[in-house]
Enzyme design. Structure first.
Site, PDB file in Angstrom:
ATOM      1  N   GLU A   1      53.523  55.580   8.429  1.00 48.61           N
ATOM      2  CA  GLU A   1      54.293  56.683   7.832  1.00 48.61           C
ATOM      3  C   GLU A   1      55.753  56.666   8.255  1.00 48.61           C
ATOM      4  O   GLU A   1      56.640  57.029   7.476  1.00 48.61           O
ATOM      5  CB  GLU A   1      53.650  58.028   8.188  1.00 48.61           C
ATOM      6  CG  GLU A   1      52.355  58.312   7.424  1.00 48.61           C
ATOM      7  CD  GLU A   1      51.138  57.620   8.017  1.00 48.61           C
ATOM      8  OE1 GLU A   1      51.250  57.025   9.115  1.00 48.61           O
ATOM      9  OE2 GLU A   1      50.059  57.671   7.398  1.00 48.61           O
TER      10      GLU A   1
ATOM     11  N   HIS B   1      43.236  67.290   9.989  1.00 45.76           N
ATOM     12  CA  HIS B   1      43.464  67.025   8.562  1.00 45.76           C
ATOM     13  C   HIS B   1      43.534  68.298   7.728  1.00 45.76           C
ATOM     14  O   HIS B   1      43.302  68.257   6.524  1.00 45.76           O
ATOM     15  CB  HIS B   1      42.354  66.127   8.006  1.00 45.76           C
ATOM     16  CG  HIS B   1      42.533  64.678   8.331  1.00 45.76           C
ATOM     17  ND1 HIS B   1      42.620  64.215   9.611  1.00 45.76           N
ATOM     18  CD2 HIS B   1      42.649  63.585   7.528  1.00 45.76           C
ATOM     19  CE1 HIS B   1      42.763  62.896   9.595  1.00 45.76           C
ATOM     20  NE2 HIS B   1      42.799  62.487   8.348  1.00 45.76           N
TER      21      HIS B   1
END
Lengths: 327, 346
Positions: free
Chosen positions: A61, A129
């Site tokens: 990322e 998450h």
């Protein structure tokens, strides 16, 4: 006007902008091959329609955002997809230290016209998450932060974000992907930084955005049956934040509530409440209420997750309490 | 790339300018004209000068925060660099970035970056943009040995190699990551070998030999320009001063520093190349010294005479494209009626 899903509205925005501007590219993890186009299928089919401009990236990322910034500096207009907003933490340095700062720090010599798209929120995926970083992102000067609630807004705001010359973090609540709404076939843009009144009412101003707008609208129906009419303001952009409508609304209703999914402390709700009391204190007949997520790392168990996140019934309960002066 | 006499002399002049500029910066720091972090380039001059002399003037440059040398070698006016160190409006970023963030996009210098390793992905993206627009330009990304241990180093090398992008990663290995010796901070001492993890072409060069750096970068630039992809060049060097002016430098021995100074890039080049080949006389050398000192003195005078940035520009350029209703506080929006200022600011 046809009803389409939030997901389809986003895809149409991407397709239209890819068609309009050859400098627009889309990069992200698993947006081409996996399942035909993305963990949440927003980019499905686009790689075939635009060869070479929609590309899978490594799972890295900090590079997805960082390479995107570099490309944007060089005049490309990248849309980078972070598979979930939780993974944005890996790229935090790039988002905060580079995307947000370069234009100012280099005295206007550099622009970063990039969109970072990312799903946020919960869905039985446990603590790492299931997060919202709305207030973290919205506290950074130099970033623009957008979070639509309806398919119509999603399309118009995403197109505007892609054309914007600043870095825009575009938050998509993953519970909204399957929701449906009317979206015209003709092109339209929705300017960033402009809130919208989604429902007119005279008793209580509710300031909200994203999935909580949907829950608030459900609550408004229930409350209407009880004679409580909510005036619902959808922020749509979290930074820069437009509270002009909310202030006008409070001057009529004299009561305000902020509804957010994320953690309550240091949240967007705290910022909205503080600004409203600074600016329209004399119009308030009651303390500003906050409905927000409980401050626990999100549990996996269905009942615990349900208890952690606010839904329409929480909004209903809070509104009833406000209207009966139980605060 | 063969260089003519003037070009060869120019390399020396540039190295001397950098060293003189850095010494003067240290002096001005001691006089509290310059504040914050000031990372000086003394001892490493041959790398910036050798590398940039091997590139086109419009090739893209992205560096770490030890960036004054690169700015000067790219031809940015030393007055504007010094003014930036002073935090003045005439500085390279109008007093916004300071020493660690010198930039001149007009000269394709996209800036010094101060988060270790943070600029590597940016360089890769810039290389992509040049491919996308078919400009023929390549990217030089300068980093230190300390940044070869951080995640972005590997993420950037992997991506550059994967997409075959025209970028040269130039590692200035000065043997110390701030105050930590390379044997303590890296499992691999010969940094160029790290490129092998990504099947990237890599070389190692004597970073104190300006011509060797020049030749190595010429070769790697040619590779990148002809579509052979990225590469990594490790230039072995040493910095004479501490990590920054805030570093007492107790961790390095006097013996080590003095030994390194025996192979000084400026002295070696002057003695072994310019004087030996009779490209320069002693008088000409002394003339260059005078010119360089005069230039640096003028830079200081310019910085001293420059104004601080105007306070009413504080909120400028936070956004390239201000949105509707946006007010001067740059954060949350207030209705114009509630704000006593004059409306929209960028």
């Amino acid at each position: 006007m046809a009803e389409i899903t939030f997901r389809e509205a986003l895809k149409r925005a991407l397709r239209e902008e890819l068609t309009r501007d050859p400098d627009v590219v889309i990069w992200g993890e698993d947006i081409v091959a996996y399942g035909g186009g993305g963990a949440y299928a927003v980019t499905a089919g686009l790689a075939k329609e635009f060869p070479g401009r929609v590309r899978d990236t490594p799972i890295a990322e900090e590079a997805i955002v960082g390479v995107g910034i570099g490309a944007a500096m060089g005049g490309v207009r990248p849309i980078v997809e972070l598979m979930t907003i939780n993974f944005a933490l890996v790229a935090w340095d790039q988002i905060v230290n580079h995307a947000a700062k370069l234009h100012h720090m280099f005295n206007g010599q550099i622009k970063v016209p990039m969109v970072m798209r990312s799903p946020a929120g919960f869905g039985r995926t446990a603590a790492t998450h299931s997060q919202n970083f709305d207030s973290w992102l919205a506290s950074v000067p130099g970033l623009k932060v957008v979070e639509p609630a309806t398919p119509y807004d999603a399309k118009g705001l995403l197109k505007a974000a892609i054309r914007d010359d600043d870095p825009v973090f575009f938050i998509e609540h993953l519970q909204l992907y399957g929701t449906r709404g009317e979206v015209p076939d003709t092109e339209y843009l929705i300017p960033l930084g402009v809130s919208e009144r989604k429902r007119e009412g005279r008793h209580l101003t509710v300031v909200t955005w994203g999935r909580m707008l949907v829950e608030t609208m459900k609550a408004a129906k229930v409350l209407s049956g009880e004679g409580i009419e909510l005036d619902v303001i959808d922020l749509r952009t979290l930074r820069p934040m437009d509270l002009s409508l909310a202030m006008q609304s409070v001057k009529r209703t004299n009561r305000a509530m902020v509804v957010e999914e994320g953690w309550r402390s240091m949240g967007i709700g705290a910022e909205v409440a503080a600004t409203l009391q600074e600016q329209v204190f004399n119009y308030l007949d009651a303390p500003i209420a906050r409905v927000a997520g409980l401050e626990v790392p999100m549990p996996y168990a269905k009942n615990l997750e349900r208890a952690t996140v606010p839904f329409s019934d929480d909004v209903v309960a809070a509104a009833r309490a406000m209207m009966t002066n139980q605060y | 790339m063969e260089m003519n006499k003037d070009e060869l002399i120019s390399l020396y002049r540039q190295m001397l300018l950098i060293r003189t500029f850095e010494d003067k910066s240290a002096e001005m720091y001691a006089k509290a004209k310059i504040a914050g972090f000031l990372h000086l380039y003394n001892g490493q001059e041959a790398i910036a000068v050798g590398a940039l002399s091997a590139l086109h003037s419009d090739d893209e440059l992205v560096t770490h925060y030890r960036d004054h040398g690169y700015a000067l070698a790219r031809g940015i006016d030393s007055r504007f660099v010094m003014a930036e160190l002073y935090g003045r409006e005439t500085g390279t970023t109008g007093g916004r970035g300071g020493s660690m963030h010198i930039a001149s996009v007009e000269k394709h210098f996209w800036g010094g970056y101060a988060i270790v390793g943070g600029h590597l992905p940016l360089a890769v993206g810039l290389a992509y943009a040049n491919v996308h627009h078919n400009t023929g330009r390549i990217v030089l990304c300068v980093l230190g040995d300390g940044s070869t241990n951080i995640g972005t180093f590997h993420a950037a090398l992997n991506w550059a190699q994967l997409w075959h992008l025209p970028v040269i990663f130039l590692v200035e290995n000065n043997m110390w990551a701030m105050g930590t010796a390379i044997s303590i901070h890296s499992s691999v001492i010969e940094i160029y070998k790290k490129a092998a993890a990504h099947e990237m072409y890599a070389e190692r060069v004597d970073g104190k030999d300006v011509l060797a750096v020049h030749d190595a970068v010429c070769k790697l630039a040619e590779r990148a320009r002809s579509g052979e992809g990225p590469s990594l060049l490790e230039a072995v060097t040493y910095r004479y001063r501490g990590h920054s002016m805030a570093d007492s430098d107790v961790q390095r021995s006097k013996e080590e520093i003095n030994e390194q100074k025996q192979r000084d890039p400026l002295t070696m080049y002057l003695t072994n190349v310019l004087l030996k080949r009779n490209l320069l006389t002693d008088e000409q050398e002394s003339q260059i010294h005078h010119e360089v000192e005069a230039e640096v003195d003028e830079a200081v005078a310019f910085a001293d005479a420059s104004a601080e940035p105007a306070l009413d520009t504080l909120y400028d350029k936070i956004y390239a494209q201000p949105v509707a209703n946006m007010q001067i506080d740059g954060s949350l929006i207030r209705p114009a009626a509630l704000y006593t200022g004059n409306g929209t600011h960028g």
